[in-house]
Design a protein around this motif. Sequence first.
Motif, short mmCIF file in Angstrom:
data_model
loop_
_atom_site.label_atom_id
_atom_site.label_comp_id
_atom_site.label_asym_id
_atom_site.label_seq_id
_atom_site.Cartn_x
_atom_site.Cartn_y
_atom_site.Cartn_z
N ASP A 89 0.92 -1.11 -0.01
CA ASP A 89 -0.05 -0.04 -0.12
C ASP A 89 0.86 1.10 0.14
OD1 ASP A 89 -2.09 -1.65 2.27
OD2 ASP A 89 -2.63 -1.45 0.09
N THR A 90 2.34 1.15 0.19
CA THR A 90 3.07 2.28 0.28
C THR A 90 2.99 3.17 -1.17
OG1 THR A 90 4.73 1.24 1.69
CG2 THR A 90 5.63 2.94 0.13
N ALA A 91 2.69 4.22 -1.00
CA ALA A 91 2.49 5.18 -2.44
C ALA A 91 2.34 6.63 -2.14
CB ALA A 91 1.28 4.34 -3.08
N VAL A 92 2.19 7.34 -3.11
CA VAL A 92 1.76 8.71 -2.85
C VAL A 92 0.17 8.77 -2.97
CG1 VAL A 92 1.82 11.09 -3.49
CG2 VAL A 92 3.93 9.75 -3.41
N TYR A 93 -0.70 9.04 -2.10
CA TYR A 93 -2.11 9.16 -2.57
C TYR A 93 -2.70 10.52 -2.77
CZ TYR A 93 -2.23 4.27 -0.48
OH TYR A 93 -2.11 3.03 -0.28
N TYR A 94 -3.45 10.37 -3.83
CA TYR A 94 -3.89 11.73 -4.31
C TYR A 94 -5.48 11.85 -4.22
CZ TYR A 94 0.51 12.14 -6.71
OH TYR A 94 1.81 12.14 -6.92
N CYS A 95 -6.27 12.71 -3.81
CA CYS A 95 -7.53 12.87 -4.00
C CYS A 95 -7.79 13.70 -5.00
CB CYS A 95 -8.12 13.57 -2.71
SG CYS A 95 -7.44 15.21 -2.48
N ALA A 96 -9.02 13.43 -5.65
CA ALA A 96 -9.37 14.26 -7.07
C ALA A 96 -10.76 14.45 -6.95
CB ALA A 96 -9.07 13.22 -8.28
N ALA A 97 -11.19 15.30 -7.75
CA ALA A 97 -12.91 15.56 -8.08
C ALA A 97 -12.97 15.88 -9.45
CB ALA A 97 -13.17 16.48 -6.87
N ASP A 98 -14.07 15.97 -9.99
CA ASP A 98 -15.34 15.65 -9.63
C ASP A 98 -15.82 14.48 -10.53
OD1 ASP A 98 -18.05 18.07 -9.48
OD2 ASP A 98 -17.87 16.04 -8.59
N SER A 99 -15.63 13.47 -9.87
CA SER A 99 -16.14 12.02 -10.55
C SER A 99 -16.13 11.02 -9.52
CB SER A 99 -15.18 11.93 -11.65
OG SER A 99 -15.80 10.59 -12.37
N TYR A 100 -16.69 9.94 -9.80
CA TYR A 100 -16.77 8.80 -8.98
C TYR A 100 -16.20 7.43 -9.79
CZ TYR A 100 -21.14 7.98 -11.32
OH TYR A 100 -21.96 8.03 -12.41
N LEU A 101 -15.62 7.82 -11.05
CA LEU A 101 -15.24 6.74 -11.86
C LEU A 101 -13.78 6.03 -11.59
CD1 LEU A 101 -16.69 7.97 -15.34
CD2 LEU A 101 -17.78 6.43 -13.81
N ARG A 102 -13.61 5.22 -12.01
CA ARG A 102 -12.24 4.53 -11.99
C ARG A 102 -11.09 5.17 -12.71
NH1 ARG A 102 -12.78 -0.70 -8.92
NH2 ARG A 102 -15.05 -0.84 -8.63
N ASP A 103 -11.46 5.75 -13.83
CA ASP A 103 -10.38 6.27 -14.93
C ASP A 103 -10.21 7.68 -14.33
OD1 ASP A 103 -10.97 7.10 -18.57
OD2 ASP A 103 -9.17 7.30 -16.98
N GLU A 104 -8.89 7.98 -14.24
CA GLU A 104 -8.39 9.03 -13.72
C GLU A 104 -8.57 10.40 -14.69
OE1 GLU A 104 -4.06 7.81 -13.75
OE2 GLU A 104 -3.71 9.80 -14.44
N LEU A 105 -8.85 9.94 -15.95
CA LEU A 105 -9.07 11.07 -16.91
C LEU A 105 -10.62 11.75 -16.54
CD1 LEU A 105 -7.67 9.49 -20.04
CD2 LEU A 105 -6.67 11.09 -18.98
N ALA A 106 -11.46 10.96 -15.96
CA ALA A 106 -12.72 11.57 -15.57
C ALA A 106 -12.73 12.86 -14.43
CB ALA A 106 -13.51 10.49 -15.00
N TYR A 107 -11.62 12.94 -13.88
CA TYR A 107 -11.41 13.91 -12.78
C TYR A 107 -10.54 15.35 -13.20
CZ TYR A 107 -12.38 10.00 -9.85
OH TYR A 107 -13.32 8.85 -9.18
N ASP A 108 -11.37 16.26 -12.96
CA ASP A 108 -10.72 17.62 -13.46
C ASP A 108 -9.76 18.33 -12.31
OD1 ASP A 108 -14.06 18.27 -14.62
OD2 ASP A 108 -12.15 17.42 -15.57
N TYR A 109 -10.23 18.00 -11.32
CA TYR A 109 -9.09 18.56 -9.98
C TYR A 109 -8.43 17.60 -9.10
CZ TYR A 109 -12.89 21.97 -11.26
OH TYR A 109 -13.55 22.45 -12.07
N TRP A 110 -7.38 17.83 -8.69
CA TRP A 110 -6.34 16.98 -8.02
C TRP A 110 -5.92 17.54 -6.78
CZ3 TRP A 110 -5.74 11.73 -9.33
CH2 TRP A 110 -6.16 11.39 -10.52
#
Length: 120
Positions: A89-110
């Motif tokens: 689980d070691t990693a850099v964790y990022y939160c993102a908005a405004d989606s709920y999909l698994r594809d990071e391209l769906a998110y506009d904000y990080w």
Amino acid sequence: VQLQASGGGLVQAGGSLRLSCAASGRTPRRYGMGWFRQAPGKEREFVAAIRWTFGATFYADSVKGRFTISRDNTKNTVYLQMNSLKPEDTAVYYCAADSYLRDELAYDYWGQGTHVTVSS
């Protein structure tokens, strides 16, 4: 929209951490928010997401049953409770908005990312 992730740190295997992602500015209210992570030398991957409608949640298979995503609307904050942590689980964790999909391209904000290190 500004996202501020926090709560990362160093923890032993089997331990727990809770990540927070606070939204400010024009808070994302259309679809949802998600968490992604990127381990050293690997691509960024989906971890979990929450949809504003009915609070539906979604998880990667690798964290299902161990991680829980939740929200506090009064604080414009989304949380990721991580239990039974493993070295992988070691990693850099990022939160993102405004989606709920698994594809990071769906998110506009990080957010800026928060480091999680799990020692064995």
